[in-house]
Scaffold this motif. Structure first.
Motif, PDB file in Angstrom:
ATOM      1  N   PRO A   1       0.990   0.309  -9.266  1.00 26.11           N
ATOM      2  CA  PRO A   1       2.216  -0.260  -9.837  1.00 26.11           C
ATOM      3  C   PRO A   1       3.388  -0.228  -8.849  1.00 26.11           C
ATOM      4  O   PRO A   1       4.270  -1.080  -8.912  1.00 26.11           O
ATOM      5  CB  PRO A   1       2.500   0.630 -11.046  1.00 26.11           C
ATOM      6  CG  PRO A   1       1.181   1.222 -11.399  1.00 26.11           C
ATOM      7  CD  PRO A   1       0.463   1.388 -10.085  1.00 26.11           C
ATOM      8  N   HIS A   2       3.377   0.747  -7.923  1.00 20.34           N
ATOM      9  CA  HIS A   2       4.440   0.834  -6.920  1.00 20.34           C
ATOM     10  C   HIS A   2       4.475  -0.431  -6.063  1.00 20.34           C
ATOM     11  O   HIS A   2       5.530  -1.010  -5.824  1.00 20.34           O
ATOM     12  CB  HIS A   2       4.218   2.045  -5.998  1.00 20.34           C
ATOM     13  CG  HIS A   2       4.107   3.346  -6.710  1.00 20.34           C
ATOM     14  ND1 HIS A   2       3.089   3.632  -7.579  1.00 20.34           N
ATOM     15  CD2 HIS A   2       4.883   4.446  -6.681  1.00 20.34           C
ATOM     16  CE1 HIS A   2       3.243   4.853  -8.051  1.00 20.34           C
ATOM     17  NE2 HIS A   2       4.330   5.367  -7.522  1.00 20.34           N
ATOM     18  N   VAL A   3       3.299  -0.850  -5.604  1.00 22.93           N
ATOM     19  CA  VAL A   3       3.201  -2.045  -4.766  1.00 22.93           C
ATOM     20  C   VAL A   3       3.540  -3.284  -5.595  1.00 22.93           C
ATOM     21  O   VAL A   3       4.273  -4.166  -5.137  1.00 22.93           O
ATOM     22  CB  VAL A   3       1.800  -2.163  -4.126  1.00 22.93           C
ATOM     23  CG1 VAL A   3       1.668  -3.462  -3.339  1.00 22.93           C
ATOM     24  CG2 VAL A   3       1.515  -0.962  -3.228  1.00 22.93           C
TER      25      VAL A   3
ATOM     26  N   ARG B   1      -8.117   1.567   3.286  1.00 25.37           N
ATOM     27  CA  ARG B   1      -8.541   1.895   4.652  1.00 25.37           C
ATOM     28  C   ARG B   1     -10.041   2.197   4.687  1.00 25.37           C
ATOM     29  O   ARG B   1     -10.773   1.683   5.531  1.00 25.37           O
ATOM     30  CB  ARG B   1      -7.756   3.082   5.195  1.00 25.37           C
ATOM     31  CG  ARG B   1      -8.163   3.440   6.629  1.00 25.37           C
ATOM     32  CD  ARG B   1      -7.336   4.546   7.222  1.00 25.37           C
ATOM     33  NE  ARG B   1      -7.512   5.757   6.442  1.00 25.37           N
ATOM     34  CZ  ARG B   1      -6.621   6.749   6.380  1.00 25.37           C
ATOM     35  NH1 ARG B   1      -5.487   6.670   7.027  1.00 25.37           N
ATOM     36  NH2 ARG B   1      -6.859   7.811   5.674  1.00 25.37           N
ATOM     37  N   LYS B   2     -10.518   2.996   3.732  1.00 29.54           N
ATOM     38  CA  LYS B   2     -11.928   3.404   3.722  1.00 29.54           C
ATOM     39  C   LYS B   2     -12.873   2.234   3.461  1.00 29.54           C
ATOM     40  O   LYS B   2     -13.900   2.103   4.128  1.00 29.54           O
ATOM     41  CB  LYS B   2     -12.142   4.485   2.665  1.00 29.54           C
ATOM     42  CG  LYS B   2     -13.575   4.987   2.605  1.00 29.54           C
ATOM     43  CD  LYS B   2     -13.730   6.131   1.623  1.00 29.54           C
ATOM     44  CE  LYS B   2     -15.168   6.614   1.614  1.00 29.54           C
ATOM     45  NZ  LYS B   2     -15.340   7.790   0.768  1.00 29.54           N
TER      46      LYS B   2
ATOM     47  N   ASN C   1      -0.373   6.039  -2.290  1.00 30.29           N
ATOM     48  CA  ASN C   1      -1.159   6.718  -1.264  1.00 30.29           C
ATOM     49  C   ASN C   1      -2.661   6.607  -1.546  1.00 30.29           C
ATOM     50  O   ASN C   1      -3.454   6.397  -0.630  1.00 30.29           O
ATOM     51  CB  ASN C   1      -0.742   8.187  -1.166  1.00 30.29           C
ATOM     52  CG  ASN C   1      -1.379   8.861   0.023  1.00 30.29           C
ATOM     53  OD1 ASN C   1      -1.338   8.331   1.127  1.00 30.29           O
ATOM     54  ND2 ASN C   1      -1.970  10.016  -0.202  1.00 30.29           N
ATOM     55  N   GLU C   2      -3.050   6.728  -2.815  1.00 30.89           N
ATOM     56  CA  GLU C   2      -4.479   6.628  -3.157  1.00 30.89           C
ATOM     57  C   GLU C   2      -5.028   5.241  -2.842  1.00 30.89           C
ATOM     58  O   GLU C   2      -6.100   5.107  -2.255  1.00 30.89           O
ATOM     59  CB  GLU C   2      -4.699   6.948  -4.645  1.00 30.89           C
ATOM     60  CG  GLU C   2      -6.161   6.895  -5.043  1.00 30.89           C
ATOM     61  CD  GLU C   2      -6.426   7.297  -6.480  1.00 30.89           C
ATOM     62  OE1 GLU C   2      -7.512   6.958  -6.984  1.00 30.89           O
ATOM     63  OE2 GLU C   2      -5.577   7.959  -7.109  1.00 30.89           O
ATOM     64  N   ILE C   3      -4.275   4.206  -3.190  1.00 32.15           N
ATOM     65  CA  ILE C   3      -4.781   2.851  -2.939  1.00 32.15           C
ATOM     66  C   ILE C   3      -4.795   2.535  -1.440  1.00 32.15           C
ATOM     67  O   ILE C   3      -5.680   1.843  -0.953  1.00 32.15           O
ATOM     68  CB  ILE C   3      -4.019   1.787  -3.764  1.00 32.15           C
ATOM     69  CG1 ILE C   3      -4.970   0.617  -4.055  1.00 32.15           C
ATOM     70  CG2 ILE C   3      -2.741   1.328  -3.089  1.00 32.15           C
ATOM     71  CD1 ILE C   3      -4.575  -0.231  -5.232  1.00 32.15           C
TER      72      ILE C   3
ATOM     73  N   ASN D   1      -5.386  -0.181   7.007  1.00 31.29           N
ATOM     74  CA  ASN D   1      -4.572   1.014   6.802  1.00 31.29           C
ATOM     75  C   ASN D   1      -3.204   0.625   6.238  1.00 31.29           C
ATOM     76  O   ASN D   1      -2.174   0.816   6.878  1.00 31.29           O
ATOM     77  CB  ASN D   1      -4.428   1.794   8.103  1.00 31.29           C
ATOM     78  CG  ASN D   1      -3.798   3.158   7.876  1.00 31.29           C
ATOM     79  OD1 ASN D   1      -3.843   3.685   6.775  1.00 31.29           O
ATOM     80  ND2 ASN D   1      -3.206   3.715   8.915  1.00 31.29           N
ATOM     81  N   SER D   2      -3.222   0.049   5.056  1.00 30.25           N
ATOM     82  CA  SER D   2      -1.981  -0.347   4.399  1.00 30.25           C
ATOM     83  C   SER D   2      -2.186  -0.318   2.886  1.00 30.25           C
ATOM     84  O   SER D   2      -3.316  -0.323   2.401  1.00 30.25           O
ATOM     85  CB  SER D   2      -1.575  -1.757   4.836  1.00 30.25           C
ATOM     86  OG  SER D   2      -2.594  -2.681   4.488  1.00 30.25           O
ATOM     87  N   SER D   3      -1.078  -0.288   2.190  1.00 25.91           N
ATOM     88  CA  SER D   3      -1.133  -0.348   0.733  1.00 25.91           C
ATOM     89  C   SER D   3      -1.502  -1.754   0.305  1.00 25.91           C
ATOM     90  O   SER D   3      -1.291  -2.714   1.036  1.00 25.91           O
ATOM     91  CB  SER D   3       0.238  -0.010   0.142  1.00 25.91           C
ATOM     92  OG  SER D   3       0.648   1.258   0.553  1.00 25.91           O
ATOM     93  N   THR D   4      -2.036  -1.857  -0.892  1.00 26.96           N
ATOM     94  CA  THR D   4      -2.329  -3.153  -1.487  1.00 26.96           C
ATOM     95  C   THR D   4      -2.037  -3.053  -2.974  1.00 26.96           C
ATOM     96  O   THR D   4      -1.927  -1.945  -3.511  1.00 26.96           O
ATOM     97  CB  THR D   4      -3.790  -3.583  -1.203  1.00 26.96           C
ATOM     98  OG1 THR D   4      -3.967  -4.926  -1.637  1.00 26.96           O
ATOM     99  CG2 THR D   4      -4.797  -2.672  -1.873  1.00 26.96           C
TER     100      THR D   4
END
Length: 160
Positions: free
Chosen positions: A99-101, A65-66, A58-60, A71-74
């Motif tokens: 690490p999730h991605v 996005r900012k 969520n943080e990444i 508006n997606s994970s990377t």
């Protein structure tokens, strides 16, 4: 954790802002060695300092996005540090990794998590040294450097 060597070696700080990552992460020592491998290919008169932050997806996504309008994970974001008024200092920037991605991508791409994570650390570190992949010629140059560094670690070309 910080690593510092009096022989003008890079200082790499690792921050772990993870709540629910259940896989085994590379050690801090391994991550630091990969960043140093990249930074030591570009010797300078000054010492480098870098912060690597491992974050929740969520943080990444929010940062992507900012700062990139996506508006997606990377898997990785690199933020070079810019000093004001022409002042120079050793701190060159932040590397944020999800690490999730990386874990999801490694499964999808049929790669080991460790090999893919290593590639992502090297990729993010190269961004701090002004490598980019927006133009095709720059992308080819960056990929060549990534492959060269990964080969030193016994990791095959990730682009095949």
């Amino acid at each position: 954790m910080q690593l510092y060597n009096k022989l003008n070696m890079p200082i790499v700080t690792i921050q772990k802002a993870l709540l629910n990552f259940k896989e085994i992460l590379p050690t801090n020592k391994a991550i630091i060695s990969w960043v140093c491998l990249v930074l030591n290919t570009h010797p300078k008169e000054k010492r480098y300092e870098v912060t690597v932050r491992l974050v929740e997806e969520n943080e990444i996504r929010l940062l992507n996005r900012k700062y990139r309008g996506k508006n997606s994970s990377t898997n990785v974001l690199s933020f070079p540090f810019v000093y004001k008024c022409g002042i120079e200092g050793p701190f060159i920037g932040y590397i944020l990794i999800s690490p999730h991605v990386v874990a999801r991508e490694s499964i999808k791409q049929n790669k080991s998590f460790l090999a893919h994570f290593t590639h992502i650390v090297i990729h993010g570190s190269l961004h701090l040294l002004n490598y980019d992949h927006i133009k095709k010629s720059d992308a080819n140059n960056m990929e060549k450097m990534e492959c060269k560094l990964l080969a030193k670690l016994g990791i095959s070309n990730p682009y095949r």
